[in-house]
Design a protein around this motif. Structure first.
Motif, PDB file in Angstrom:
ATOM      1  N   LEU A   1      41.840  29.178  26.274  1.00 44.24           N
ATOM      2  CA  LEU A   1      42.232  29.365  27.670  1.00 44.24           C
ATOM      3  C   LEU A   1      41.020  29.735  28.521  1.00 44.24           C
ATOM      4  N   GLY A   2      40.062  30.432  27.922  1.00 43.46           N
ATOM      5  CA  GLY A   2      38.830  30.763  28.635  1.00 43.46           C
ATOM      6  C   GLY A   2      38.036  29.527  29.016  1.00 43.46           C
ATOM      7  N   ARG A   3      38.098  28.499  28.184  1.00 37.27           N
ATOM      8  CA  ARG A   3      37.417  27.237  28.511  1.00 37.27           C
ATOM      9  C   ARG A   3      37.973  26.642  29.799  1.00 37.27           C
ATOM     10  N   LEU A   4      39.286  26.752  29.974  1.00 35.91           N
ATOM     11  CA  LEU A   4      39.905  26.239  31.198  1.00 35.91           C
ATOM     12  C   LEU A   4      39.421  27.014  32.419  1.00 35.91           C
ATOM     13  N   VAL A   5      39.438  28.334  32.307  1.00 33.32           N
ATOM     14  CA  VAL A   5      39.019  29.179  33.438  1.00 33.32           C
ATOM     15  C   VAL A   5      37.567  28.902  33.802  1.00 33.32           C
ATOM     16  N   GLU A   6      36.723  28.760  32.779  1.00 36.39           N
ATOM     17  CA  GLU A   6      35.302  28.487  33.026  1.00 36.39           C
ATOM     18  C   GLU A   6      35.115  27.144  33.733  1.00 36.39           C
ATOM     19  N   ALA A   7      36.034  26.207  33.499  1.00 39.00           N
ATOM     20  CA  ALA A   7      35.938  24.892  34.131  1.00 39.00           C
ATOM     21  C   ALA A   7      36.589  24.872  35.512  1.00 39.00           C
ATOM     22  N   GLY A   8      37.088  26.026  35.962  1.00 40.90           N
ATOM     23  CA  GLY A   8      37.709  26.100  37.277  1.00 40.90           C
ATOM     24  C   GLY A   8      39.173  25.703  37.304  1.00 40.90           C
ATOM     25  N   ILE A   9      39.806  25.638  36.142  1.00 42.40           N
ATOM     26  CA  ILE A   9      41.235  25.315  36.059  1.00 42.40           C
ATOM     27  C   ILE A   9      42.026  26.618  36.000  1.00 42.40           C
ATOM     28  N   ALA A  10      42.975  26.779  36.910  1.00 46.11           N
ATOM     29  CA  ALA A  10      43.781  27.996  36.952  1.00 46.11           C
ATOM     30  C   ALA A  10      44.722  28.053  35.749  1.00 46.11           C
ATOM     31  N   VAL A  11      44.931  29.252  35.205  1.00 45.34           N
ATOM     32  CA  VAL A  11      45.798  29.438  34.039  1.00 45.34           C
ATOM     33  C   VAL A  11      46.803  30.547  34.345  1.00 45.34           C
ATOM     34  N   VAL A  12      48.077  30.269  34.074  1.00 49.94           N
ATOM     35  CA  VAL A  12      49.137  31.271  34.210  1.00 49.94           C
ATOM     36  C   VAL A  12      49.908  31.317  32.895  1.00 49.94           C
ATOM     37  N   THR A  13      50.067  32.504  32.312  1.00 55.17           N
ATOM     38  CA  THR A  13      50.775  32.677  31.047  1.00 55.17           C
ATOM     39  C   THR A  13      51.933  33.640  31.231  1.00 55.17           C
ATOM     40  N   VAL A  14      53.117  33.229  30.778  1.00 59.22           N
ATOM     41  CA  VAL A  14      54.306  34.076  30.780  1.00 59.22           C
ATOM     42  C   VAL A  14      54.710  34.326  29.327  1.00 59.22           C
ATOM     43  N   PRO A  15      54.922  35.572  28.907  1.00 60.93           N
ATOM     44  CA  PRO A  15      55.426  35.832  27.556  1.00 60.93           C
ATOM     45  C   PRO A  15      56.835  35.266  27.380  1.00 60.93           C
ATOM     46  N   GLY A  16      57.197  34.980  26.130  1.00 63.60           N
ATOM     47  CA  GLY A  16      58.526  34.460  25.850  1.00 63.60           C
ATOM     48  C   GLY A  16      59.372  35.457  25.099  1.00 63.60           C
ATOM     49  N   ASN A  17      60.349  34.967  24.336  1.00 62.65           N
ATOM     50  CA  ASN A  17      61.176  35.862  23.528  1.00 62.65           C
ATOM     51  C   ASN A  17      60.650  35.998  22.103  1.00 62.65           C
ATOM     52  N   HIS A  18      59.889  35.004  21.630  1.00 66.33           N
ATOM     53  CA  HIS A  18      59.241  35.145  20.320  1.00 66.33           C
ATOM     54  C   HIS A  18      58.000  36.026  20.429  1.00 66.33           C
ATOM     55  N   ASP A  19      57.176  35.760  21.430  1.00 64.29           N
ATOM     56  CA  ASP A  19      55.958  36.576  21.624  1.00 64.29           C
ATOM     57  C   ASP A  19      56.207  37.600  22.739  1.00 64.29           C
ATOM     58  N   GLU A  20      57.268  38.355  22.587  1.00 66.93           N
ATOM     59  CA  GLU A  20      57.758  39.282  23.607  1.00 66.93           C
ATOM     60  C   GLU A  20      56.743  40.385  23.921  1.00 66.93           C
ATOM     61  N   ILE A  21      56.681  40.759  25.193  1.00 68.15           N
ATOM     62  CA  ILE A  21      55.749  41.795  25.630  1.00 68.15           C
ATOM     63  C   ILE A  21      56.319  43.192  25.427  1.00 68.15           C
ATOM     64  N   THR A  22      57.597  43.292  25.091  1.00 72.40           N
ATOM     65  CA  THR A  22      58.299  44.572  25.000  1.00 72.40           C
ATOM     66  C   THR A  22      57.575  45.588  24.127  1.00 72.40           C
ATOM     67  N   TYR A  23      57.071  45.149  23.001  1.00 70.02           N
ATOM     68  CA  TYR A  23      56.593  46.064  21.967  1.00 70.02           C
ATOM     69  C   TYR A  23      55.182  46.584  22.258  1.00 70.02           C
ATOM     70  N   HIS A  24      54.929  47.800  21.798  1.00 72.19           N
ATOM     71  CA  HIS A  24      53.620  48.421  22.079  1.00 72.19           C
ATOM     72  C   HIS A  24      52.475  47.648  21.439  1.00 72.19           C
ATOM     73  N   ASN A  25      52.772  46.949  20.324  1.00 72.56           N
ATOM     74  CA  ASN A  25      51.725  46.193  19.639  1.00 72.56           C
ATOM     75  C   ASN A  25      51.770  44.700  19.969  1.00 72.56           C
ATOM     76  N   SER A  26      52.470  44.338  21.040  1.00 76.83           N
ATOM     77  CA  SER A  26      52.530  42.936  21.443  1.00 76.83           C
ATOM     78  C   SER A  26      51.136  42.415  21.762  1.00 76.83           C
ATOM     79  N   ILE A  27      50.899  41.165  21.426  1.00 78.18           N
ATOM     80  CA  ILE A  27      49.641  40.508  21.729  1.00 78.18           C
ATOM     81  C   ILE A  27      49.281  40.665  23.199  1.00 78.18           C
ATOM     82  N   TYR A  28      50.285  40.622  24.081  1.00 78.63           N
ATOM     83  CA  TYR A  28      50.022  40.657  25.518  1.00 78.63           C
ATOM     84  C   TYR A  28      49.739  42.070  26.027  1.00 78.63           C
TER      85      TYR A  28
END
Length: 380
Positions: free
Chosen positions: A76-103
């Motif tokens: 995703l950093g490659r996209l940003v470096e190339a000037g491409i906007a990136v938007v990420t929304v967490p889902g239900n599998h990779d849920e943000i709820t948990y303290h140890n969530s990737i996000y």
């Protein structure tokens, strides 16, 4: 005009447990390279991508392997470096709820915009291809995000530009546990120019008032019940503020889509003829499930057949749904005063009168098919 790549449900880190080793590990590696393939495709100048939107379930779990997480951030950093906007929304599998969530753990290093709001919100305004893009979304957060009924409050600013919603959930109140419901009427009333949806793995396009809402689907699914769509979803948004229109493109993606075919095994005279037909379906990259149906005139060892063909496919699964009718059962049915009994008696007379092997094979085949149809696959 703005062109964006809409991604969702890549489920990086998922393991195809239905495959034996070494295919299992190999396919996992291939699937985990889907994000890199999407980035490579987006960076090609001829595709003119100005924005990449990930509408949830980038990862299979909220705690993916650290090496996989680092790889995703690099891509995703490659996209940003190339000037491409990136938007990420967490889902239900990779849920943000948990303290140890990737996000939560990687939030300060996540490229582009990471949506973390537990309620629908105007997340940010980006300038893409000279156009102000107002982004709306939420990250489902257990205990905070209301999910007992469909969400019906969707904000929208009065600022000129393109208004983009990004949500991981289901339209309506279907979906069950951990499936965020979204009120389609309220979502349409919000008046967004485009809504990028995730969670449903099939490609679906909806018209909600003046709003185009799309499930891009899983580029590459998980198994035969979730085969994947095999294409990217590109959205071209053009027009004037307040009158943007969305045109959807579906260019092919380098994905292995799981396929299912149904084969009437009853039309073959012997196992060798059936095997020859299945050989013709082979391919080194093909993941195929064959459902065998029909009434067989011969004994069939499905396991031996699958083992014999295994090297001709990336993965092959054979389901035996055939019907075998014994002579004793045919005798019993033939003695009954039914349509089926009459049919069997007539066909047996035809078989006695047949001249030559070819005619006999045709009569036997007609008998098998007729019995299967008239008996519904079982005793009348």
């Amino acid at each position: 005009m703005l062109r964006l790549l809409h991604l969702a449900d890549l489920h990086l880190g998922w393991t195809p447990s239905f495959m034996p080793e070494p295919r299992r590990a190999e396919r996992k590696r291939r699937r985990d390279a889907l994000l890199r393939a999407a980035v490579d495709w987006s960076l090609r100048p001829e595709h003119r991508i100005g924005m990449v939107v990930i509408a949830g379930d980038l990862f299979e779990t909220h705690t993916p392997d650290e090496a996989l997480a680092a790889s995703a951030v690099r891509e995703l950093g490659r996209l940003v470096e190339a000037g491409i906007a990136v938007v990420t929304v967490p889902g239900n599998h990779d849920e943000i709820t948990y303290h140890n969530s990737i996000y939560r753990r990687w939030a300060d290093r996540w490229p582009g915009v990471l949506v973390q709001h537990p309620f629908p919100a105007h997340v940010t305004t980006l300038t893409v291809a000279g156009v102000p893009v107002h982004v709306y979304g939420l990250a489902y957060t257990g205990g905070l995000t209301p999910a007992q009924r469909p969400l019906a409050q969707f904000p929208k600013t009065d600022e000129p530009g393109l208004h983009l919603g990004v949500f991981h959930g289901v339209l309506g109140d279907w979906g069950g546990e951990r499936s965020l419901p979204l009120d389609p009427e309220a979502l349409g009333a919000a008046g967004y120019d485009y809504v990028a949806l995730g969670h449903i793995h099939q490609h679906r396009e909806h018209r909600l008032g003046r709003t185009t809402a799309v499930y891009c689907g899983a580029v590459e699914g998980k198994d035969f019940e979730d085969p994947g769509v095999g294409h990217w979803t590109v959205v071209e948004l053009g027009g004037a503020p307040g009158h943007f229109t969305a045109r959807i493109e579906r260019p092919p993606a380098p994905a292995q889509v799981a396929e299912t075919v149904t084969v009437d095994a009853g039309r073959f005279d012997d196992p060798a003829a059936l095997e020859t037909a299945l050989v013709g379906m082979g391919g080194p990259e093909r993941i195929l499930r064959v459902r065998l149906t029909g009434a067989l005139p011969f004994e069939l060892d499905v396991d031996a057949l699958a083992a014999s063909l295994a090297d001709r496919f990336y993965h092959l699964s054979i389901e035996d749904q055939t019907e075998t009718v014994s002579d004793a059962l045919l005798d019993r049915w033939a003695s009954q005063p039914t349509i089926l009994g009459t049919f069997i008696r007539r066909m047996r007379r035809r078989l006695e009168q047949a001249t030559g092997d070819e005619e006999r094979r045709l009569v036997v085949k007609a008998l098998r098919r007729g019995v299967h149809a008239l008996s519904g696959g079982g005793a009348p």
